[in-house]
Design an enzyme around this catalytic site. Sequence first.
Site, PDB file in Angstrom:
ATOM      1  N   ASN A 167      40.308  30.034  45.748  1.00 55.89           N
ATOM      2  CA  ASN A 167      41.215  30.266  44.991  1.00 55.89           C
ATOM      3  C   ASN A 167      42.794  29.779  44.844  1.00 55.89           C
ATOM      4  OD1 ASN A 167      39.551  32.351  43.861  1.00 55.89           O
ATOM      5  ND2 ASN A 167      40.091  33.829  45.208  1.00 55.89           N
TER       6      ASN A 167
ATOM      7  N   HIS B 139      37.153  34.798  38.726  1.00 58.93           N
ATOM      8  CA  HIS B 139      37.082  34.805  40.071  1.00 58.93           C
ATOM      9  C   HIS B 139      37.579  36.109  40.471  1.00 58.93           C
ATOM     10  CE1 HIS B 139      37.794  30.454  41.726  1.00 58.93           C
ATOM     11  NE2 HIS B 139      37.313  30.481  40.312  1.00 58.93           N
TER      12      HIS B 139
ATOM     13  N   ARG C 145      39.964  31.616  34.020  1.00 58.90           N
ATOM     14  CA  ARG C 145      39.410  31.348  35.575  1.00 58.90           C
ATOM     15  C   ARG C 145      39.819  32.487  36.350  1.00 58.90           C
ATOM     16  NH1 ARG C 145      40.954  27.146  39.837  1.00 58.90           N
ATOM     17  NH2 ARG C 145      39.474  26.956  41.359  1.00 58.90           N
TER      18      ARG C 145
ATOM     19  N   HIS D 167      33.801  25.504  31.525  1.00 65.94           N
ATOM     20  CA  HIS D 167      34.311  24.373  31.992  1.00 65.94           C
ATOM     21  C   HIS D 167      34.564  23.343  31.026  1.00 65.94           C
ATOM     22  CE1 HIS D 167      32.837  24.635  36.493  1.00 65.94           C
ATOM     23  NE2 HIS D 167      33.913  25.192  36.130  1.00 65.94           N
TER      24      HIS D 167
END
Length: 358
Positions: free
Chosen positions: A106, A78, A74, A207
Amino acid sequence: MTSSRVLLLVVAALAISVSATAAATKISAPLPPLAKGLNFDFYKATCPQAESIVFNFLRDAIRKDVGLAAALLRIHFHDCFVQGCDGSVLLDKTGGTDSEKIAPPNVTLRPTAFKAINDLRALLAKACGAVVSCADIAALAARDSVHLAGGPHYPVPLGRRDGLAPANLTTILDALPAPSSNVTTLLRFLAKISLDANDLVALSGAHTLGIAHCTSFQERLFPQNDVTLNKWFASQLRLTCPALNTDNTTNNDIRTPNVFDNKYYVDLLNRQGLFTSDQDLHTDARTKPTVTRFALDQPAFFDQFVFSVVKMGQINVLTGNQGQIRNDCSAPNKGRTNNDLPWSVLETLAEAADSLVL
């Protein structure tokens, strides 16, 4: 024992099998073109053991904390979506700019993942000096997390350099779509960084790992269930999230939550996607065929995921003399300018100058 419990036990057994055979996974699809300044052998001369150092550290760390795999993956997402893959999400507050870590999209990034990247920074510096960038560490950590969770192992182009400052809040919000977004919104966000519908579906497959907070999908439960949500699944979610703003979490993928596989797409076919941004991939005609194909063909998902994640990992990279190589991934080096060379190079040049006889 109920049939649903039997099914979960069977799925768990299959997950173990998938994880055990992950090393045999071969990627047959071509990789995207490499960005200028990146190559697969970037550290061959300066830090040939870099990839093995990262892998060996994460193999032990993820064995102790399986959630670390999703957390590191992740962070790479990001980082790259916001002003490019420059390690800016790793920075704490710099000058007058707040850290990206405290921006709403975040705040749920795990501190243990940031610590793991800084621990790797220290190990690599000890072995090779300050030559491997934090942005490259994040990209390698994401790759190894995917593989250690049962997914494909793929080559990572290296040579990124680290940015000097975090992005501001407006830039972050303009780059990271909310989990309540539909496909139209998601495609609009991704078009800004040259990603398409195939990339969207494949990258959403990340995911298959990790957890989600109730506040990220509560609009699908309250005041009433989203019509695209499986009724049994909704009832299970309400046990975890009984009211608005409940501070609980649940697994992204109910079938194999800690295995990187194609079961996320099986979830979508059964209307058991957690976020609107997940389930709408199976509702929207532009993405539904790809969701169905990935649910039926895990190698096809792996091939497209590798293509898309390598493509994503080259968004607006800094290379050459741009940026810097941070000594600490959470802070820019002091007294540095945007075009400075790494400390190791500067020190070598200084030593050479001192040895000259004028």
